[in-house]
Motif scaffolding. Structure first.
Motif, short mmCIF file in Angstrom:
data_model
loop_
_atom_site.label_atom_id
_atom_site.label_comp_id
_atom_site.label_asym_id
_atom_site.label_seq_id
_atom_site.Cartn_x
_atom_site.Cartn_y
_atom_site.Cartn_z
N ALA A 220 0.82 -1.21 0.00
CA ALA A 220 0.00 0.00 0.00
C ALA A 220 0.86 1.26 0.00
O ALA A 220 0.43 2.32 -0.47
CB ALA A 220 -0.93 0.00 1.21
N ARG A 221 2.09 1.13 0.53
CA ARG A 221 3.03 2.27 0.56
C ARG A 221 3.98 2.24 -0.64
O ARG A 221 4.92 3.03 -0.70
CB ARG A 221 3.85 2.24 1.84
CG ARG A 221 3.04 2.31 3.14
CD ARG A 221 3.93 1.98 4.32
NE ARG A 221 3.20 1.93 5.57
CZ ARG A 221 3.46 2.67 6.64
NH1 ARG A 221 4.47 3.53 6.60
NH2 ARG A 221 2.75 2.57 7.74
N ASP A 222 3.77 1.27 -1.54
CA ASP A 222 4.64 1.08 -2.70
C ASP A 222 6.08 0.78 -2.25
O ASP A 222 7.05 1.29 -2.81
CB ASP A 222 4.61 2.31 -3.61
CG ASP A 222 5.11 2.00 -5.01
OD1 ASP A 222 5.00 0.82 -5.43
OD2 ASP A 222 5.62 2.90 -5.70
N GLN A 223 6.19 -0.07 -1.22
CA GLN A 223 7.50 -0.47 -0.70
C GLN A 223 7.61 -1.99 -0.74
O GLN A 223 6.60 -2.71 -0.77
CB GLN A 223 7.69 0.03 0.74
CG GLN A 223 7.72 1.55 0.87
CD GLN A 223 7.74 2.00 2.32
OE1 GLN A 223 6.93 1.55 3.12
NE2 GLN A 223 8.66 2.90 2.66
N THR A 224 8.82 -2.50 -0.71
CA THR A 224 9.06 -3.94 -0.72
C THR A 224 10.15 -4.28 0.29
O THR A 224 10.88 -3.41 0.77
CB THR A 224 9.50 -4.44 -2.12
OG1 THR A 224 10.69 -3.73 -2.51
CG2 THR A 224 8.40 -4.22 -3.14
N LEU A 225 10.28 -5.58 0.59
CA LEU A 225 11.34 -6.06 1.48
C LEU A 225 12.15 -7.14 0.77
O LEU A 225 11.71 -7.69 -0.24
CB LEU A 225 10.76 -6.59 2.78
CG LEU A 225 9.74 -7.75 2.72
CD1 LEU A 225 10.41 -9.11 2.58
CD2 LEU A 225 8.85 -7.75 3.96
N ARG A 226 13.32 -7.43 1.32
CA ARG A 226 14.15 -8.51 0.80
C ARG A 226 14.13 -9.66 1.81
O ARG A 226 14.67 -9.54 2.90
CB ARG A 226 15.60 -8.06 0.61
CG ARG A 226 15.82 -7.08 -0.52
CD ARG A 226 17.32 -6.98 -0.88
NE ARG A 226 18.15 -6.74 0.29
CZ ARG A 226 18.43 -5.53 0.77
NH1 ARG A 226 17.92 -4.45 0.20
NH2 ARG A 226 19.22 -5.39 1.82
N CYS A 227 13.48 -10.74 1.44
CA CYS A 227 13.43 -11.93 2.30
C CYS A 227 14.48 -12.92 1.81
O CYS A 227 14.38 -13.44 0.70
CB CYS A 227 12.04 -12.55 2.27
SG CYS A 227 11.90 -14.03 3.29
#
Length: 289
Positions: free
Chosen positions: A210-217
Motif C-alpha cells: 500500500a506504501r509502494d514499498q518492498t522487502l528482501r526476504c
C-alpha cells in the motif's frame, strides 16, 4: 429417522464426496448412497446436487444440515451426560499455530494433562486456513489461532489474548542501539520470515504494498526457533509474535526494534464450533482456561 443416516449425511456434506465419506465411516459406497436415499425419501426433498463424483448440497440440503448438526449434538450430549462417571476421559483434538506452540502458552497443555490423565490430547500444527477448515469438518474440537479477530456466527471465541508482532535483530546488530527506527531504514536490511501467506507476514507485506514499498526476504521457514537462531547470527531481521521471543530476550541474544509509527497487533483466539457438542474433555479444557 436413523441417527446413522444423519451422521452419514453430515460427513458427505462436509467432504463433498460419497466415496471419501464411505471410506471414513467404514461403509461400502452403496451403503452411503442407500442411507442418503432413505433420508431423502423421509424428508421428501433432494439433499444433494450430483455432478460426477463431486456432490454439493441443494438448498434443502443446506437447510437440513443445520438441523442435522443439532440432532447429533444433543444426542451425543445426552449419552455423555448419563454415562459420565466422574473423571473426564476421551480424546481432545486441538489445532494450534506453531508460534503459539513455541511459546509459554504450550505449558497450559502439559498442565492440563497432568490434572486429567484420562484425557488423550492430539495437538496438530496448522495454519489459520487449515485450522478453520478442520474445525468445520469436525477434525478438531478446538483451535488456537494467532490472527486478526475471527467473526463467524457458528464459532465461539472462548478466550482471547492480545499479542504484539515484533521486529527483532541480533543484540550485536547496529539497529539494537537505536531507540526507534524508521520503516524506510528497516527495509534496507535482509529479512528472515515465516512462509509466504503466514498471517502477520501477509499483513506486513500488504502494508508495504500500500506504501509502494518492498522487502528482501533471504530465508523463509515455518519454524520460529530457526528464525530466532538465524537472526542471532546477524543473517537478517526477524518478525515474530512477542510471546515466542521471551527466552531469547531474557538470554540477551536479540533486541526488539521499535519502528516509528508502525505496529502490528493480533490476538491469540481459542475457538470452538457451536454446531457440535462440547465434549467432556473439551468442557474440562475450557474450564481450565
Amino acid at each position: 429417522m436413523e441417527m446413522k443416516n444423519i451422521r452419514t449425511f453430515v460427513r458427505v456434506a462436509e467432504l463433498g464426496n460419497f466415496t471419501r465419506a464411505a471410506h471414513e465411516l467404514g461403509y461400502a459406497q452403496s451403503t452411503v448412497t442407500m442411507q442418503i436415499q432413505q433420508l431423502e425419501d423421509e424428508l421428501r426433498v433432494s439433499l444433494f446436487a450430483r455432478n460426477g463424483k463431486r456432490v454439493s448440497l441443494s438448498a434443502s440440503g443446506r437447510e437440513f444440515l443445520q438441523y442435522a448438526y443439532q440432532i447429533i449434538k444433543y444426542e451425543s450430549m445426552a449419552l455423555e451426560h448419563f454415562s459420565f462417571s466422574g473423571e473426564p476421559h476421551g480424546e481432545l483434538k486441538i489445532g494450534i499455530m506453531e508460534t503459539i506452540c513455541a511459546s509459554e502458552y504450550a505449558n497450559m497443555f502439559q498442565d492440563f494433562l497432568a490434572r486429567h490423565p484420562k484425557i488423550q490430547m492430539k495437538l496438530q500444527i496448522v495454519t489459520t486456513h487449515h485450522a478453520l477448515d478442520y474445525l468445520d469438518r469436525g477434525l478438531f474440537d478446538l483451535i488456537f489461532l494467532l490472527d486478526n479477530k475471527i467473526l463467524r456466527p457458528d464459532l465461539v471465541t472462548a478466550r482471547e489474548y492480545p499479542v504484539d508482532i515484533s521486529f527483532f535483530c541480533a543484540a550485536s546488530h547496529p539497529l539494537a542501539r537505536e531507540e526507534q527506527v524508521s520503516l524506510e531504514r528497516l527495509l534496507q536490511e535482509n529479512f528472515i520470515l515465516t512462509e509466504k501467506g503466514c498471517n502477520y507476514r501477509q499483513v506486513f507485506e500488504s502494508d508495504l504494498a500500500a506504501r509502494d514499498q518492498t522487502l528482501r526476504c533471504v530465508t523463509e521457514i515455518g519454524y520460529s526457533q530457526y528464525i530466532i537462531q538465524a537472526v542471532t547470527r546477524q543473517l537478517g531481521i526477524g518478525l515474530l509474535p512477542s510471546i515466542t521471543l521471551k527466552d531469547a530476550l531474557k538470554e540477551g541474544s536479540i533486541s526488539l526494534i521499535q519502528v516509528e509509527n508502525y505496529q502490528i497487533r493480533m490476538s491469540i483466539q481459542v475457538i470452538y464450533s457451536n454446531r457440535r457438542r462440547v465434549s467432556l474433555p473439551l468442557h474440562a479444557f475450557l474450564d481450565a482456561l
